[in-house]
Design a protein around this motif. Sequence first.
Motif, short mmCIF file in Angstrom:
data_model
loop_
_atom_site.label_atom_id
_atom_site.label_comp_id
_atom_site.label_asym_id
_atom_site.label_seq_id
_atom_site.Cartn_x
_atom_site.Cartn_y
_atom_site.Cartn_z
N TYR A 457 0.85 -1.19 0.00
CA TYR A 457 0.00 0.00 0.00
C TYR A 457 0.89 1.24 0.00
O TYR A 457 2.05 1.21 0.45
N PHE A 458 0.33 2.34 -0.50
CA PHE A 458 1.01 3.63 -0.50
C PHE A 458 0.06 4.65 0.11
O PHE A 458 -1.09 4.77 -0.30
N ALA A 459 0.57 5.35 1.10
CA ALA A 459 -0.23 6.34 1.80
C ALA A 459 0.53 7.65 1.84
O ALA A 459 1.76 7.67 1.78
N TYR A 460 -0.21 8.74 1.96
CA TYR A 460 0.37 10.07 1.98
C TYR A 460 -0.24 10.85 3.14
O TYR A 460 -1.44 10.75 3.41
N ILE A 461 0.63 11.61 3.79
CA ILE A 461 0.18 12.43 4.91
C ILE A 461 0.94 13.74 4.88
O ILE A 461 2.17 13.75 4.66
N PRO A 462 0.25 14.86 5.00
CA PRO A 462 0.97 16.15 5.00
C PRO A 462 1.75 16.32 6.30
O PRO A 462 1.34 15.83 7.36
N GLU A 463 2.86 16.99 6.18
CA GLU A 463 3.63 17.25 7.39
C GLU A 463 2.87 18.22 8.30
O GLU A 463 1.89 18.85 7.88
N ASN A 464 3.34 18.27 9.52
CA ASN A 464 2.69 19.09 10.56
C ASN A 464 1.27 18.62 10.85
O ASN A 464 0.41 19.40 11.25
N SER A 470 -5.93 10.19 11.73
CA SER A 470 -5.90 8.99 10.89
C SER A 470 -5.52 9.38 9.48
O SER A 470 -5.95 10.42 8.97
N PHE A 471 -4.71 8.55 8.84
CA PHE A 471 -4.26 8.88 7.50
C PHE A 471 -4.47 7.75 6.50
O PHE A 471 -4.36 7.98 5.30
N PHE A 472 -4.79 6.54 6.96
CA PHE A 472 -4.98 5.44 6.01
C PHE A 472 -5.69 4.30 6.71
O PHE A 472 -5.69 4.21 7.95
N ILE A 505 3.60 5.58 14.77
CA ILE A 505 2.33 5.20 14.14
C ILE A 505 1.67 4.13 14.99
O ILE A 505 2.35 3.26 15.56
N SER A 506 0.36 4.19 15.08
CA SER A 506 -0.42 3.15 15.74
C SER A 506 -1.54 2.71 14.81
O SER A 506 -1.88 3.42 13.85
N SER A 549 4.00 1.91 2.49
CA SER A 549 4.97 3.00 2.31
C SER A 549 4.24 4.31 2.56
O SER A 549 3.30 4.66 1.84
N LEU A 550 4.68 5.03 3.57
CA LEU A 550 4.06 6.29 3.95
C LEU A 550 4.97 7.43 3.50
O LEU A 550 6.14 7.50 3.90
#
Length: 934
Positions: A457-464, A470-472, A505-506, A549-550
Amino acid sequence: MANWQLRQDCSWLVLLYIFLVTVRGSVTRQIRYSVLEETNNGFFVGNISKDLELEPRELAERGVRIISRGRTQFFALNSQSGSLVTAGRIDREELCETVSSCFLNVEILVEDTLKIYGVEVEVMDINDNAPKFREEEIEIKVSEHATPGSRFPLPNARDPDMGVNSLQRYQLNPNNYFSLQVQSSTDGVKNPELVLERSLDREKEATHQLVLTALDGGEPIRQGVVTIRVVVLDVNDHSPKFTRSVYRVSVPESLSSGTRVLVVNATDPDEGTNGEVVYSFLNMESKASEIFQLGALSGEVLIQGPLDFEKYKLYEMEIQGQDGGGLSTTAKVLITIVDVNDNAPEITVTSSTNSVLENSPPGTVIALLNVQDQDSEENGEVSCFIPNNLPFKLEKTYGNYYKLITDKVLDREQVQSYNITLKATDQGSPPLATEIYISLHVVDDNDNPPTFSHSSYFAYIPENNPRGASFFTVTAIDKDSKENSQIIYSLVEDNLQGAPLSSYISINSDTGVLYALRSFDYEQFRDLHLRVEARDRGNPPLHSNASLSLFILDQNDNSPEILYPAPPTDGSTGVELAPRSAEPGYLVTKVVAVDRDSGQNAWLSYRLLKASEPGLFSVGLHTGEVHTARALLDRDALKQSLVVAVQDHGQPPLSATVTLTVAIADSIPDVLADLGSLESPASPGDSDLTLYLVVAVAVVSCVFLAFVIVLLAVRLRRWHTSRLLQASAGGLAGLPASHFVGVDGVQAFLQTYSHEVSLTADSRKSHLIFPQPNYADTLISQESCVKSEPLLIADDSATGLGECGHRSNQQAPPNTDWRFSQAQRPGTSGSQNGDETGTWPNNQFDTEMLQAMILASASEAADGSSTLGGGAGTMGLSARYGPQFTLQHVPDYRQNVYIPGSNATLTNAAGKRDGKAAAGGNGNKKKSGKKEKK
């Protein structure tokens, strides 16, 4: 040869031994008991646990039970004693009326081994029934001419008991005319006959009363009686005779009620009533009387009840034919019931389970079935089968029992349940069939691990990102059911920059939602890789992994950083040099900046935010290079202050500013001499005092405004009073004519008021001058001098503005220094808003610019970024607008000012500006050319 014969004999012995063992094993399956009929409930029948070689407690543990067949259950198992006991009343005559030996068959099932043992229980007869005649009284007609020895048949009695308990003998009461003889038939039935011993005389005795008694051989002896009434008749010469002594007929059991079975016929050669024959049943069983009906005159035997081959296969009856004269004869009727295929096969589920574990080995028993058909011969031959497309098969075991077993391994994920159809068909014509359905649920086995929809899987999260966001979400599917399909998500332990991955991450163990425990920084790391594990709750649990992969998305969270010029650390300001001979496009310096963000967030653009001399310099949009936009002039200030803004292209954009000081000089000493006038910004400790001073100025302004309004009201009232006095007195005396002016023939007293607030360079020594009246006249009277004494606040205040000399009417000499101080100078920096002729700014734009600079200076004073006083003669604006805001760029207005009563004008003795403000220059700016216009 002898050896070969010996080996052959030994092989035969071995085969014989095996046969005997097999026979013995099959015999042990059949257990026999006996019990008396009419015993109480719970009566001991036999020790079944002993015969099965089991302990009593093992009966319940191994699931030993009786297989029920039929509606009535005659026996039960006592689990405590391990014995077979009666479960209800047993009546041998009801169960086995027509047979001498009565046996009840019971099947006992051992659940854990699915073995069936047959138990045969013989029901022993007791003398519980007395012989019974069908009728309580019979009538026999005898002719008076009957010869001695004539025989007359009597009804026989029925006793359902067997053996010695059944009917044994008859006896007749003593009399003078008749005796009793008993004839035994081939089937053992005893038929009593009445024998005439002597001739009858109707005239002496017309009737005779006899009593026939039937006795059994039980203990105690039971008996039944019937009364015989003998009627003596007139002469009848011939007795009726049947065409056959025995009538035989076979009828199918499917005949309906009212169907004729046969016709009996008896003839009598006599005439009249003596030749008329009447037919009747003699010695007929009670159940046969319910089935058949005899025509008294026609001799037709009709069916009046249903025939059932399974209950009675043969009916034996005796028919009597009697004429009107009393003579009779008998014939036997045998009716054989022919079986018809009217009973469909019956399938009884003896033992079954409604669920089976998937992956069970082939041959697993699902159900134990019993198939039977009450019909006989071909009609009772049954075949049982199931559809071929099911993974099951039938195996025949003991008697008519079948086992339903699995034929191959079951898979719940393919088929979760089966609805098995079992069909039993007999061989009758037409064949009858029966179907039953067995529902089987396949129980899940944990044979499927959880599977992710993707291996990576590929996930994206903005910094800050906020912590805990939750992001994925990862999702795994388990084909199993219940707890085997309940998935627990977890992260495979790993380290990231020396810290455990679980601190970054949890994951929600139930839903698979991933949460960020930290706020990520793109500049710290741009991606991270982890593995997610999905584990089910089966036993043993199965699991699978997927990679994630984040990627951290850059946000515009870093402002541009100015590398050159470096920000001052000691309070000094860097200075760039530019010769006065520089041509347009001359490179003065270059602003160098970087942005730690990436992409468009790091694209920088430069622009000139503020300049002390607009239009003199330009900044490259993308290079940050500072060039001269035009040629330098002599009037351009020596020091130029530039504020350059560096801005990125993020959303929202961030920026940084840098202040450049450009010194315009041809030689270094000129630059160094002017740099000394630059002052370092005030310490932050003065910001609070500056704020208080600004508040005080605002309060004083409000008070002054109220004072002006009150004073104006008072002046208007006095003016109104003076007009009234003038009208009444004709004029005013004592006032100089110069204090009045005519307006449309009306004289008015002119007097203006002004106030002034002066702030020195040092804000802690500021002067606050409260409002004072200023007259428009140049000559100040003694009275006005008394009223216009100013109030000075500071100890080191400057000379008063309205000081009077010796309270005389002498005209005040003109002030030799009418130059404006920096605090009184209008317009923006330099002379951009005015020309060298010194005209007073009279447009709205210049006035608003001046007000904006004053407000900006006050704002900086409030937030502590600068002081109100940037130096002597700068009105506190030099710190923001640069040191070039000096007095040399202010136009000289003295030449335009005319002093009434004097021939002098306000001109500078030197005839030009010297660039320095007078120390005591407190000239009132209200006396400018703007006042003259009024």
